[in-house]
Design an enzyme around this catalytic site. Structure first.
Site, short mmCIF file in Angstrom:
data_model
loop_
_atom_site.label_atom_id
_atom_site.label_comp_id
_atom_site.label_asym_id
_atom_site.label_seq_id
_atom_site.Cartn_x
_atom_site.Cartn_y
_atom_site.Cartn_z
N GLY A 10 0.88 -1.17 0.00
CA GLY A 10 0.00 0.00 0.00
C GLY A 10 0.91 1.21 0.00
O GLY A 10 1.66 1.43 0.96
N GLY A 12 -0.13 4.44 -0.56
CA GLY A 12 -0.97 5.65 -0.56
C GLY A 12 -0.45 6.68 0.44
O GLY A 12 0.77 6.89 0.55
N ILE A 14 -0.54 6.82 3.89
CA ILE A 14 0.30 6.33 4.99
C ILE A 14 1.56 5.70 4.40
O ILE A 14 2.68 5.92 4.89
CB ILE A 14 -0.43 5.31 5.89
N GLY A 15 1.40 4.94 3.32
CA GLY A 15 2.54 4.25 2.70
C GLY A 15 3.65 5.22 2.31
O GLY A 15 4.83 4.96 2.57
N ARG A 85 -11.31 5.68 5.59
CA ARG A 85 -12.66 6.16 5.89
C ARG A 85 -12.97 7.49 5.20
O ARG A 85 -12.08 8.28 4.93
CB ARG A 85 -12.78 6.41 7.39
N ARG A 91 -14.89 2.61 11.25
CA ARG A 91 -13.88 1.72 10.67
C ARG A 91 -14.50 0.41 10.16
O ARG A 91 -14.05 -0.16 9.18
CB ARG A 91 -12.76 1.45 11.69
N ASN A 98 -11.90 -4.17 2.59
CA ASN A 98 -10.54 -4.43 3.07
C ASN A 98 -10.27 -5.90 3.37
O ASN A 98 -9.12 -6.35 3.35
CB ASN A 98 -10.23 -3.54 4.28
N ARG A 154 -2.06 9.97 20.62
CA ARG A 154 -3.15 10.96 20.58
C ARG A 154 -3.52 11.41 22.00
O ARG A 154 -3.69 12.60 22.26
CB ARG A 154 -4.36 10.35 19.87
N HIS A 178 -9.25 -0.85 18.33
CA HIS A 178 -8.97 0.44 17.70
C HIS A 178 -10.29 1.02 17.19
O HIS A 178 -10.61 0.99 16.03
CB HIS A 178 -7.99 0.23 16.53
N1 APR Z 1 -2.74 -4.56 -2.78
C1 APR Z 1 -1.90 -3.54 -2.53
N2 APR Z 1 -2.31 -2.27 -2.34
C2 APR Z 1 -3.62 -2.03 -2.45
C3 APR Z 1 -4.56 -3.05 -2.71
C4 APR Z 1 -4.07 -4.37 -2.89
N3 APR Z 1 -4.88 -5.39 -3.15
N4 APR Z 1 -5.79 -2.49 -2.76
C5 APR Z 1 -5.63 -1.17 -2.53
N5 APR Z 1 -4.33 -0.88 -2.33
C6 APR Z 1 -3.68 0.40 -2.12
C7 APR Z 1 -4.39 1.56 -2.84
O1 APR Z 1 -4.10 1.54 -4.24
C8 APR Z 1 -3.81 2.77 -2.13
O2 APR Z 1 -2.66 3.29 -2.77
O3 APR Z 1 -3.73 0.79 -0.77
C9 APR Z 1 -3.43 2.20 -0.74
C10 APR Z 1 -4.19 2.84 0.39
O4 APR Z 1 -3.79 4.18 0.45
P1 APR Z 1 -4.80 5.37 0.77
O5 APR Z 1 -6.06 5.18 0.00
O6 APR Z 1 -4.07 6.65 0.60
O7 APR Z 1 -5.18 5.11 2.30
P2 APR Z 1 -4.30 5.44 3.60
O8 APR Z 1 -4.70 6.76 4.15
O9 APR Z 1 -2.87 5.19 3.34
O10 APR Z 1 -4.88 4.34 4.61
C11 APR Z 1 -4.72 2.96 4.36
O11 APR Z 1 -4.80 2.32 6.67
O12 APR Z 1 -5.36 3.54 8.58
C12 APR Z 1 -5.80 2.65 7.61
O13 APR Z 1 -8.16 3.14 7.51
C13 APR Z 1 -6.93 3.22 6.81
O14 APR Z 1 -7.57 1.13 5.83
C14 APR Z 1 -6.89 2.36 5.59
C15 APR Z 1 -5.39 2.11 5.41
#
Ligand code: APR
Length: 311
Positions: A10, A12, A14-15, A85, A91, A98, A154, A178
């Site tokens: 992932g 995104g 957080i990643g 979310r 959640r 998910n 927090r 959580h």
């Molecule tokens: N394999 C790999 N990555 C995936 C898959 C998958 N099958 N499906 C989705 N993703 C990727 C998305 O493409 C996206 O880049 O996961 C990433 C999630 O990033 P964001 O949408 O930016 O979400 P983010 O804020 O990083 O949160 C991710 O962590 O805290 C939790 O609730 C939050 O469930 C969420 C997760």
């Protein structure tokens, strides 16, 4: 000495922050993995962070990928794959999407990085980390969920904002799931070693506890389209660092309880020791009757979500 390797599943919000923080701490080489549609984004983030390294001289390599073969022989896997979310969601609303994602991720992590220490962040956290554990069949000390580290920071933040005293000198612990039923343990909170109840009036403390419980939602509302990412990333990095450097930090995490705190067979937020053995220990301590019934209440929520998955 071989450099550590960290895979971020992932890439995104957080990643991306995980990649930056892991690079800045020189924890190891980093692979940012995401689905094929997001491959360019992972490569772009990797290259962008590569180009900030010369400023402070972090000697680690970052790559982006959508090929699971690239996570081979990883030491630490941090999973944020999934959807975050939106305002009005809790959640649990993320469960259906998910759970499909974590199934795919768990099968691939098992195949390509079977010896890694896995930190899960995807929500609903306690159910998703449980699913990863069940699907991957990893050892229980190899799998952990990031929640308490964030919830605790927090709580510490709000206590610091209330008093004006340094966050550094504020200690406390948040247990349980959580979600809004998490349990900040007030009687163990201290500022500079002084019990918090001596410094903050009861009603103010109660308001801080309540704000902590819904702190994630407060940010979701402010963002309007997504959930928190800076503090969650830092919390997970602390856990990864404690594992890689065998620091044996005591961090509240969602760990598999097998009798601890009277909980059997579920992942839930408890104080853990994280070192080179992964989750080396759950530190049990005596709860009051009230805390215990709050823990049972949060456990019921976690159980209910897990029953929906049917694993
Ligand atoms: N394999 C790999 N990555 C995936 C898959 C998958 N099958 N499906 C989705 N993703 C990727 C998305 O493409 C996206 O880049 O996961 C990433 C999630 O990033 P964001 O949408 O930016 O979400 P983010 O804020 O990083 O949160 C991710 O962590 O805290 C939790 O609730 C939050 O469930 C969420 C997760």
């Amino acid at each position: 000495m071989k450099r550590n390797k960290i895979a971020l599943i992932g890439g995104g919000q957080i990643g991306g922050n995980l990649a930056l923080l892991a690079a800045q701490k020189e924890l190891g080489d980093i692979v940012i993995f995401d689905i094929p549609q997001a491959e360019g984004m992972t490569k772009g983030k990797a290259l962008d962070i590569m180009q900030l390294r010369p400023h402070d001289g972090y000697d680690v390599n970052l790559t982006g990928s959508s090929d699971y073969a690239d996570i081979k022989d990883t030491d630490v896997v941090i999973i944020t794959a999934g959807v975050p979310r939106k305002p009005g969601m809790d959640r649990e609303d993320l469960l259906n999407i998910n759970i499909k994602i974590i199934t795919d991720v768990a099968n691939n992590v098992k195949k390509y990085a079977p010896n890694s220490f896995v930190i899960v962040l995807s929500n609903p956290l306690d159910a998703i980390v449980y699913s990863f554990y069940k699907i991957s069949k990893f050892a229980k000390n190899q799998v952990v969920g990031m929640a308490g580290a964030l919830d605790t920071s927090r709580f510490r933040t709000f206590l610091s904002m209330e008093t004006g005293y340094s966050v550094q000198d504020i200690q406390c612990i948040v247990l349980g799931g959580h979600g809004d039923t998490m349990i900040p343990i007030i009687r163990t909170a201290t500022i500079g070693g002084i019990p918090i109840a001596e410094l903050i009036p009861e009603d103010t403390l109660e308001a801080i506890v309540q704000r902590t419980r819904v702190a994630g939602g407060e940010i979701v509302k402010l963002f309007g389209n997504g959930s928190a990412y800076f503090a969650p990333a830092q919390s997970a990095i602390e856990m990864a660092e404690s594992y890689l450097l065998d620091k044996k930090r005591v961090i509240p995490c969602a760990a598999l309880c097998e009798g601890e705190f009277g909980i059997n067979g579920y992942f839930i937020g408890v104080p853990t020791v994280i070192g080179s053995g992964g989750v080396e220990k759950i530190l049990e301590f005596q709860l009051t009757e009230e805390e215990n019934s709050a823990l049972q209440n949060t456990l019921q929520h976690v159980k209910k979500t897990i029953e929906e998955i049917g694993l």
